[in-house]
Design an enzyme around this catalytic site. Structure first.
Site, mmCIF file in Angstrom:
data_model
loop_
_atom_site.group_PDB
_atom_site.id
_atom_site.type_symbol
_atom_site.label_atom_id
_atom_site.label_comp_id
_atom_site.label_asym_id
_atom_site.label_seq_id
_atom_site.Cartn_x
_atom_site.Cartn_y
_atom_site.Cartn_z
ATOM 1 C CG HIS A 428 -1.720 1.300 1.328
ATOM 2 N ND1 HIS A 428 -1.199 2.216 2.014
ATOM 3 C CD2 HIS A 428 -2.887 1.761 0.535
ATOM 4 C CE1 HIS A 428 -2.248 3.360 2.118
ATOM 5 N NE2 HIS A 428 -3.160 3.010 1.157
ATOM 6 C CG ASN A 710 40.122 2.608 -15.796
ATOM 7 O OD1 ASN A 710 40.122 3.825 -16.249
ATOM 8 N ND2 ASN A 710 38.884 2.317 -15.372
ATOM 9 C CB CYS A 758 33.732 0.037 -22.633
ATOM 10 S SG CYS A 758 34.958 -1.612 -22.421
#
Length: 805
Positions: A428, A710, A758
């Site tokens: 709810h 990286n 990426c």
């Protein structure tokens, strides 16, 4: 059906969705489904309806209309005590009044016939309220009025029909009508009397034909728990949750892309001795640790949900997502639909706009739960244990409580945020907070002990997944993007995605798919156990077995647990962006990271520099890990073949030599995940100098490169990524790194192979992004937060190059 206008009682097969004014939204919908959709195999229990005309005649003949008018005249619903007093007087009067002999007689005959049709003298029924203005897109009265279960015998039917009618004047219903601008006498309360499904001995729950948080329309979301359905609807249990992907289900696949086991602490069953027809009892240990539905049942419900949505959408002339209640009969084993209504939160087109919220803090949250909404809000906490104390609540405060039901709505609408200890995404509190557009953190353990009344807190649901509560009022940013103003680019712009839960939210941002989906988040968060510890479960110590059992509830087969959970996590990402390409990178944990998983220390060596140690392709091809890698292959195969998500491509990280790459491809083929089969693309990360220097050899066996800046910077410059001492010497912008990147791009273009980027660099550095555009990269994959601003950068650079040429 004009001949039904003045009838006091009608059967389900006498009404349809054109009859909302006569029988209310719920009952009109039940009639529609019983008459039309049951012909398509959707089971709906039969029943009859006391019409709006029946209600109005009762109110008028009993003299209740004058009483109601006098009590509601000039009522200020913001005055909680006055609202409670007026509502109570009206309800008591309705319950005490006598039904007319004509209406009583019609109910008696109908109840007898319904009972006989099910081979019983006095059958068990549900008495359901159905207001004539409810369940309309933009005005949902769902849950505002009462339902009574396991009503048996004609006297009880009379009793609960009046109780249902009285619920038109529940405090929350009076308040809701005034807020939505409905005159109290323009709304009538029809009552449906429907044959019960014995879900007290089975299971039940709620189904939405979209993702309730993001509005992503290509899934069916199912919540399930044991016993009668009120526990899920009221949010009193943390239910199981399942997601099914619609497009490939329609094509004949079995795409249950998520199965989350809920704790399901209690259930509602029939009461045979006491005053109440139902009671709440604790679930058994087996029920707590078992899924309430099997895959076949999940898929059947999803098909029914899609059919109901299709039917209602055709009727409405536009897409109509649905909010559906279902029940499984524990005696017959059959599934039934017991209610269906339009979903009201995402039904209306909100426009071509994306709002992003970003919290500016390094503070740790004081509590966490399930995020509902994607906003941030702050305010003074008001901890309330009982609905009788809601009059103490002040506008702008944060409501903190155990659980809510419709009685709480008069204060929920003036709260800045809502926090509950119990409940799931279909509880709810979750439904109402979505409709009100305020953030909520649901199912937050012990929050009433952590947060005190008067304490200033900040509620962050911006991730759409984990809701976080912070001490104090923190600062945040809100950014609005107009989608139609975001430029198109020649360069494909895809995303880096780690969390499956965020995928549906992020898929609404303009994108060209996923350039990097990481398995590591799924393994660390959803699996948590080292794959070799699962494969060797039988030989583990008792203490480790106990930890593994706790992490793998619902699974005796530990191998299958790993495959299923990895497939579900990655599958959600593939589904979110379907049919666009989603590139998933096989696991790239280092030894020190794998060691943190449950049982990991038993299988991981200690390395001086894990960054350049046992990782990536070297791990997959090593006999000590190959069996674990096969689990990853099986999971990817399941996504493509069982879920039907053939937009999924795979990528091999940290591949030092082409020979190593061939070994990995052979293992994949052995697992039924062969490159090229059903157009499976297999890429390799270009993140080592050797990948560039031997590019032709790598491209002979792989479908292309995705550059990871990286590691490429680390290995080109000899920098340990984990060392803060040398971190400041250089980064991806170094000319040597850029030279390698340029060579890789040119070689892929020369060979007609895919070339994407990426790594983190273009998300961090605008000039690096422009360098990639200048080199004619096919695709850049960015973190979601940077996609929109970087699209403008890419467009500007492309325009500049076009003008120069």
């Amino acid at each position: 059906m004009s001949d039904n206008n003045n009838q006091l009682l009608l059967w389900f097969d006498q009404v349809n969705n054109d009859d909302v004014e006569k029988v209310g939204g719920k009952n009109a919908s039940l009639g529609e489904m019983y008459t039309i959709l049951s012909q398509k195999g959707i089971r709906v229990p039969n029943g009859f309806i006391i019409t709006a005309e029946g209600y109005r005649s009762f109110i008028k003949e009993s003299g209740l209309d004058e009483l109601i008018r006098s009590l509601l005249k000039d009522l200020d619903t913001a005055d909680i005590r006055a609202l409670q007093k007026a509502g109570k007087k009206i309800r008591e009067a309705v319950i005490k009044a006598e039904l007319s002999s004509e209406l009583k007689n019609e109910i008696d005959v109908a109840y007898k016939n319904l009972s006989l049709s099910y081979g019983q003298e006095a059958t068990d029924v549900a008495v359901r309220s159905s207001a004539t203005a409810e369940d309309l897109p933009g005005a949902s009265f769902a849950g505002e009025h009462d339902t009574y279960l396991n009503v048996v015998g004609i006297e009880n039917v009379h009793k609960y029909v009046k109780h249902a009618m009285s619920s038109l004047f529940n405090d929350r219903a009076i308040s809701y009508r005034q807020d939505k601008g409905f005159d109290h006498f323009d709304v009538a309360l029809s009552v449906g009397v429907q044959k019960m499904v014995r879900s007290d001995k089975g299971s039940s729950g709620v189904m939405f034909t979209l993702d309730t948080e993001s509005g992503f329309k290509d899934v069916v979301q199912i919540s399930a728990s044991y016993g009668l359905g009120e526990m899920v609807v009221q949010g009193k249990v943390n239910p199981d949750e399942y997601l099914v992907f619609k497009p490939t289900l329609h094509e004949g696949f079995s795409p249950v892309i998520k199965k989350s086991l809920g704790s399901k602490e209690i259930k509602m069953v029939y009461e045979t001795k006491g005053q109440s027809p139902v009671k709440e009892i604790k679930t058994s240990k087996n029920e707590k640790t078992s899924y309430a539905l099997n895959d076949e049942e999940i898929l059947m419900l999803a098909r029914w949900g899609m059919e109901i949505e299709r039917h209602y959408s055709e009727r409405a002339g536009k897409h109509s997502p649905m909010d559906i209640e279902w029940a499984k009969d524990g005696i017959s084993g059959e599934l039934f639909i017991v209610q269906a209504r339009p979903e009201t939160i995402h039904a209306e087109n909100k426009g071509l706009e994306i709002r992003e919220f970003h919290l500016n803090t390094k503070e740790e949250p004081i509590a966490e739960g399930i995020a509902v909404g994607t906003k941030i809000a702050a305010g003074k906490a008001r901890v309330i244990d009982s609905v009788k104390d809601i009059h103490t609540f002040k506008e702008g405060e944060v409501l903190v409580t155990e659980i809510t039901d419709p009685d709480w709505e008069p204060i929920m609408k003036i709260a800045s945020a809502i926090v509950t200890e119990k409940g799931g995404r279909t509880s709810h509190a979750a439904i109402v907070s979505r409709e009100l557009g305020i953030p909520a953190v649901i199912g937050t353990p012990n929050v009433r002990k952590v947060v005190k009344t008067g304490q200033m807190i900040t509620c962050d649901t911006s991730s759409g997944t984990v809701g976080k509560i912070y001490d104090g009022k923190l600062e945040w940013e809100e950014v609005v993007h107009q989608i139609d103003q975001i430029p198109e680019t020649k360069t494909r712009v895809s995303m880096n995605i780690g969390s499956p839960e965020s995928a549906f939210v992020y898929s609404s941002i303009p994108n060209d798919g996923v350039g990097l989906a990481r398995e590591e988040f799924v393994i660390a968060s959803h699996i948590q156990v080292h794959p070799l510890a699962l494969l060797n479960y039988s030989s583990q110590s008792p203490s480790l077995k106990k930890r593994i059992d706790e992490a793998t509830l619902g699974y005796d087969d530990k191998r299958q647990f790993y495959v299923d959970k990895l497939a579900e996590g990655v599958g959600q990402i593939a589904a979110a962006f379907y049919p666009k390409q989603v590139i998933v990178r096989f696991s790239d944990f280092k030894t020190n990271e794998y060691a943190t998983l449950i049982g990991g220390k038993e299988y991981e060596p200690e390395e001086e520099n894990p960054m350049i140690g046992w990782r990536g392709a070297s791990r997959y091809a090593h006999p000590d890990f190959t069996e674990a890698f096969k689990l990853e292959c099986e999971a990817m195969k399941k996504i493509r073949e069982q879920f039907g998500l053939r937009n999924l491509a795979v990528m091999v990280p940290f591949c030092r030599t082409p020979e190593e790459g061939r070994q990995v491809l052979d293992i994949m083929a052995e697992c039924g995940l062969a490159k090229g089969h059903d157009d499976l693309k297999v890429y390799v990360m270009c993140e080592l100098p050797t990948n560039v220097l031997r590019a032709d050899d790598f491209l002979d066996i792989f479908d292309g490169f995705s550059i990871g800046s990286n590691d490429l910077a680390q290995l080109t410059l000899g920098l340990d990524r984990d060392s803060s001492i040398v971190a400041g010497i250089s980064n991806e912008n170094d000319p040597a790194v850029k030279k390698f990147i340029s060579q890789a791009i040119k070689k892929c273009q020369e060979r007609g192979k895919y070339i994407g980027f990426c790594g983190q660099a273009p998300s961090d550095y605008k000039d690096f992004l422009r360098f990639l555009i200048q080199e004619n990269i096919d695709s850049v994959s960015l973190i979601p937060d940077t996609i929109i601003p970087m699209k403008f950068e890419i467009h500007e650079e492309e325009q500049k190059r076009s003008e120069e040429s």
